[in-house]
Design a protein around this motif. Structure first.
Motif, PDB file in Angstrom:
ATOM      1  N   PHE A   1      -2.989   0.624 -81.452  1.00  0.00           N
ATOM      2  CA  PHE A   1      -2.246   1.670 -81.249  1.00  0.00           C
ATOM      3  C   PHE A   1      -2.710   3.087 -81.715  1.00  0.00           C
ATOM      4  O   PHE A   1      -3.367   2.780 -82.963  1.00  0.00           O
ATOM      5  CB  PHE A   1      -0.852   1.264 -82.104  1.00  0.00           C
ATOM      6  CG  PHE A   1      -0.053   0.187 -81.384  1.00  0.00           C
ATOM      7  CD1 PHE A   1       0.928   0.577 -80.572  1.00  0.00           C
ATOM      8  CD2 PHE A   1      -0.365  -0.976 -81.736  1.00  0.00           C
ATOM      9  CE1 PHE A   1       1.753  -0.527 -80.138  1.00  0.00           C
ATOM     10  CE2 PHE A   1       0.615  -2.176 -81.286  1.00  0.00           C
ATOM     11  CZ  PHE A   1       1.444  -1.832 -80.464  1.00  0.00           C
ATOM     12  N   LEU A   2      -2.750   3.881 -80.919  1.00  0.00           N
ATOM     13  CA  LEU A   2      -3.566   5.249 -81.182  1.00  0.00           C
ATOM     14  C   LEU A   2      -2.828   6.259 -80.890  1.00  0.00           C
ATOM     15  O   LEU A   2      -1.648   6.267 -80.094  1.00  0.00           O
ATOM     16  CB  LEU A   2      -4.858   5.293 -80.776  1.00  0.00           C
ATOM     17  CG  LEU A   2      -5.104   5.582 -79.252  1.00  0.00           C
ATOM     18  CD1 LEU A   2      -6.637   5.659 -79.013  1.00  0.00           C
ATOM     19  CD2 LEU A   2      -4.553   4.252 -78.309  1.00  0.00           C
ATOM     20  N   SER A   3      -3.304   7.731 -80.957  1.00  0.00           N
ATOM     21  CA  SER A   3      -2.541   8.813 -80.565  1.00  0.00           C
ATOM     22  C   SER A   3      -3.753   9.700 -80.142  1.00  0.00           C
ATOM     23  O   SER A   3      -4.687   9.829 -80.968  1.00  0.00           O
ATOM     24  CB  SER A   3      -1.561   9.177 -81.401  1.00  0.00           C
ATOM     25  OG  SER A   3      -1.081  10.636 -81.270  1.00  0.00           O
ATOM     26  N   PRO A   4      -3.544  10.567 -79.233  1.00  0.00           N
ATOM     27  CA  PRO A   4      -4.417  11.687 -78.868  1.00  0.00           C
ATOM     28  C   PRO A   4      -4.533  12.725 -80.179  1.00  0.00           C
ATOM     29  O   PRO A   4      -5.916  13.378 -80.236  1.00  0.00           O
ATOM     30  CB  PRO A   4      -3.883  12.357 -77.797  1.00  0.00           C
ATOM     31  CG  PRO A   4      -3.121  11.406 -77.021  1.00  0.00           C
ATOM     32  CD  PRO A   4      -2.639  10.424 -78.049  1.00  0.00           C
ATOM     33  N   THR A   5      -3.681  12.765 -80.818  1.00  0.00           N
ATOM     34  CA  THR A   5      -3.428  14.021 -82.023  1.00  0.00           C
ATOM     35  C   THR A   5      -3.973  13.170 -83.471  1.00  0.00           C
ATOM     36  O   THR A   5      -3.759  13.818 -84.209  1.00  0.00           O
ATOM     37  CB  THR A   5      -2.063  14.382 -82.109  1.00  0.00           C
ATOM     38  OG1 THR A   5      -1.084  13.226 -82.382  1.00  0.00           O
ATOM     39  CG2 THR A   5      -1.678  15.139 -80.856  1.00  0.00           C
ATOM     40  N   CYS A   6      -4.265  11.991 -83.452  1.00  0.00           N
ATOM     41  CA  CYS A   6      -4.688  11.347 -84.618  1.00  0.00           C
ATOM     42  C   CYS A   6      -6.418  11.297 -84.755  1.00  0.00           C
ATOM     43  O   CYS A   6      -7.104  10.648 -83.900  1.00  0.00           O
ATOM     44  CB  CYS A   6      -4.063   9.712 -84.664  1.00  0.00           C
ATOM     45  SG  CYS A   6      -4.886   8.821 -85.805  1.00  0.00           S
TER      46      CYS A   6
ATOM     47  N   VAL B   1      -1.725   1.434 -72.224  1.00  0.00           N
ATOM     48  CA  VAL B   1      -0.296   1.400 -71.990  1.00  0.00           C
ATOM     49  C   VAL B   1       0.228   2.721 -72.764  1.00  0.00           C
ATOM     50  O   VAL B   1      -0.092   2.967 -73.991  1.00  0.00           O
ATOM     51  CB  VAL B   1       0.170   0.138 -72.817  1.00  0.00           C
ATOM     52  CG1 VAL B   1       1.732   0.004 -72.730  1.00  0.00           C
ATOM     53  CG2 VAL B   1      -0.492  -0.964 -72.020  1.00  0.00           C
ATOM     54  N   VAL B   2       1.264   3.169 -72.044  1.00  0.00           N
ATOM     55  CA  VAL B   2       2.271   4.250 -72.632  1.00  0.00           C
ATOM     56  C   VAL B   2       3.583   3.726 -72.680  1.00  0.00           C
ATOM     57  O   VAL B   2       4.237   3.722 -71.763  1.00  0.00           O
ATOM     58  CB  VAL B   2       2.301   5.480 -71.959  1.00  0.00           C
ATOM     59  CG1 VAL B   2       2.735   6.664 -72.459  1.00  0.00           C
ATOM     60  CG2 VAL B   2       0.636   5.941 -71.625  1.00  0.00           C
ATOM     61  N   SER B   3       4.046   3.440 -74.126  1.00  0.00           N
ATOM     62  CA  SER B   3       5.364   2.751 -74.233  1.00  0.00           C
ATOM     63  C   SER B   3       5.866   2.836 -75.187  1.00  0.00           C
ATOM     64  O   SER B   3       5.171   2.593 -76.410  1.00  0.00           O
ATOM     65  CB  SER B   3       5.279   1.290 -73.990  1.00  0.00           C
ATOM     66  OG  SER B   3       6.698   0.792 -74.137  1.00  0.00           O
ATOM     67  N   THR B   4       7.069   3.475 -75.571  1.00  0.00           N
ATOM     68  CA  THR B   4       7.790   3.514 -77.066  1.00  0.00           C
ATOM     69  C   THR B   4       8.254   2.529 -77.398  1.00  0.00           C
ATOM     70  O   THR B   4       8.246   2.037 -78.404  1.00  0.00           O
ATOM     71  CB  THR B   4       8.762   4.757 -76.826  1.00  0.00           C
ATOM     72  OG1 THR B   4       8.300   5.918 -76.452  1.00  0.00           O
ATOM     73  CG2 THR B   4       9.375   4.946 -78.309  1.00  0.00           C
ATOM     74  N   GLU B   5       8.638   1.662 -76.543  1.00  0.00           N
ATOM     75  CA  GLU B   5       9.432   0.358 -76.872  1.00  0.00           C
ATOM     76  C   GLU B   5       8.211  -0.511 -77.259  1.00  0.00           C
ATOM     77  O   GLU B   5       8.620  -1.321 -78.478  1.00  0.00           O
ATOM     78  CB  GLU B   5       9.763  -0.411 -75.494  1.00  0.00           C
ATOM     79  CG  GLU B   5      10.546  -1.650 -75.803  1.00  0.00           C
ATOM     80  CD  GLU B   5      10.846  -2.649 -74.456  1.00  0.00           C
ATOM     81  OE1 GLU B   5      11.481  -3.568 -74.586  1.00  0.00           O
ATOM     82  OE2 GLU B   5      10.392  -1.791 -73.454  1.00  0.00           O
ATOM     83  N   LEU B   6       7.082  -0.550 -76.845  1.00  0.00           N
ATOM     84  CA  LEU B   6       5.882  -1.351 -77.356  1.00  0.00           C
ATOM     85  C   LEU B   6       5.705  -1.084 -78.899  1.00  0.00           C
ATOM     86  O   LEU B   6       5.732  -2.090 -79.722  1.00  0.00           O
ATOM     87  CB  LEU B   6       4.843  -1.332 -76.812  1.00  0.00           C
ATOM     88  CG  LEU B   6       3.463  -2.289 -76.984  1.00  0.00           C
ATOM     89  CD1 LEU B   6       3.830  -3.589 -76.763  1.00  0.00           C
ATOM     90  CD2 LEU B   6       2.312  -1.726 -76.236  1.00  0.00           C
ATOM     91  N   GLY B   7       5.560   0.182 -79.275  1.00  0.00           N
ATOM     92  CA  GLY B   7       5.468   0.340 -80.549  1.00  0.00           C
ATOM     93  C   GLY B   7       6.719  -0.117 -81.623  1.00  0.00           C
ATOM     94  O   GLY B   7       6.563  -0.522 -82.604  1.00  0.00           O
ATOM     95  N   LEU B   8       7.775   0.131 -81.056  1.00  0.00           N
ATOM     96  CA  LEU B   8       8.987  -0.268 -81.853  1.00  0.00           C
ATOM     97  C   LEU B   8       9.021  -1.790 -81.977  1.00  0.00           C
ATOM     98  O   LEU B   8       9.388  -2.182 -83.020  1.00  0.00           O
ATOM     99  CB  LEU B   8      10.285   0.125 -81.094  1.00  0.00           C
ATOM    100  CG  LEU B   8      10.393   1.748 -80.925  1.00  0.00           C
ATOM    101  CD1 LEU B   8      11.935   2.047 -80.304  1.00  0.00           C
ATOM    102  CD2 LEU B   8      10.591   2.190 -82.582  1.00  0.00           C
ATOM    103  N   ARG B   9       8.806  -2.728 -80.896  1.00  0.00           N
ATOM    104  CA  ARG B   9       8.743  -3.778 -80.868  1.00  0.00           C
ATOM    105  C   ARG B   9       7.694  -4.556 -81.912  1.00  0.00           C
ATOM    106  O   ARG B   9       7.929  -5.724 -82.423  1.00  0.00           O
ATOM    107  CB  ARG B   9       8.762  -4.651 -79.622  1.00  0.00           C
ATOM    108  CG  ARG B   9       9.921  -4.284 -78.519  1.00  0.00           C
ATOM    109  CD  ARG B   9      11.084  -5.276 -78.936  1.00  0.00           C
ATOM    110  NE  ARG B   9      10.879  -6.704 -78.781  1.00  0.00           N
ATOM    111  CZ  ARG B   9      10.737  -7.201 -77.707  1.00  0.00           C
ATOM    112  NH1 ARG B   9      11.067  -6.763 -76.459  1.00  0.00           N
ATOM    113  NH2 ARG B   9      10.438  -8.601 -77.762  1.00  0.00           N
TER     114      ARG B   9
END
Length: 214
Positions: free
Chosen positions: A83-88, A135-143
């Motif tokens: 899990f990563l972010s372009p702003t991290c 993968v671009v998914s908010t659900e994945l990070g929450l789960r």
């Protein structure tokens, strides 16, 4: 002139003494570093458990495809879910080590990158990540209970979580694979000893003394 020479000699003596002290201190720091345990990825999660099935999530990728995370693998390989972010900034700094590790472990697992939000196309192009599923998914990070980044989850070929945690260095990334070999969620779980019987015995003996005083 004599006084100046004496001052210069004394100054050089002080410099040599200071240099010797610095070298001795550096040596002690090195010895201390070797004796310290190699703590791995920090597990901080209330959704994942090592040895249990990974949450099953079907998520979209940047290529407009659907990818199933957590299912048994048809290729017989596991998954390193990162899990990563372009702003991290830490995520960006870890990308070279992540690519190297993915290449080294390519026979056992596949690397899958995960994030949410926007701005991923330019990020993928800038860092040459188009060879990995993204993968671009908010659900994945929450789960998966991801609260901080970068976060990595190692899933085996049967869909079982073998190790997970926050990772800030290459050593912590590699610790996920080491923890998997040891059968622990993290290296901390393996290194930290369980409470010894001496502690329980001491508390038991101390209880009558407290009662006598009161």
């Amino acid at each position: 002139m004599t006084a100046l020479v004496v001052a210069v000699v004394l100054l050089w003596i002080l410099v040599l003494i200071l240099g010797a002290m610095v070298l001795a201190l550096a040596r002690q720091v090195g010895v201390l570093h070797e004796r310290l345990p190699n703590f791995g990825a920090l597990a901080s999660n209330d959704r994942l458990r090592a040895g249990e099935k990974a949450p099953l999530v079907v998520a979209p990728t940047l290529r407009s495809e659907s990818l199933t995370i957590g299912a048994p693998s048809a290729t017989g390989r596991g998954t390193l879910l990162f899990f990563l972010s372009p702003t991290c900034p830490v995520c960006k700094a870890l990308l070279p080590a992540l690519r190297s590790l993915a290449w080294r472990e390519r026979g056992w697992c596949d690397l899958v990158l995960a994030s949410d939000g926007e701005g991923h196309e330019s990020f993928v192009a800038q860092h040459a990540l188009d060879s990995y599923p993204y993968v671009v998914s908010t659900e994945l990070g929450l789960r998966y209970g991801v609260g901080k980044l970068p976060f990595a989850v190692l899933i085996d070929e049967t869909g079982v979580v073998t190790a997970f945690g926050l990772v800030n260095s290459r050593e912590q990334l590699e610790s996920l694979f080491r923890a998997r070999e040891l059968g622990a969620a993290t290296l901390q779980d393996y290194i930290a000893p369980p409470p010894g019987p001496e502690v329980v015995e001491l508390e038991t003996r101390a209880e009558p003394q407290r009662r006598n005083v009161t």
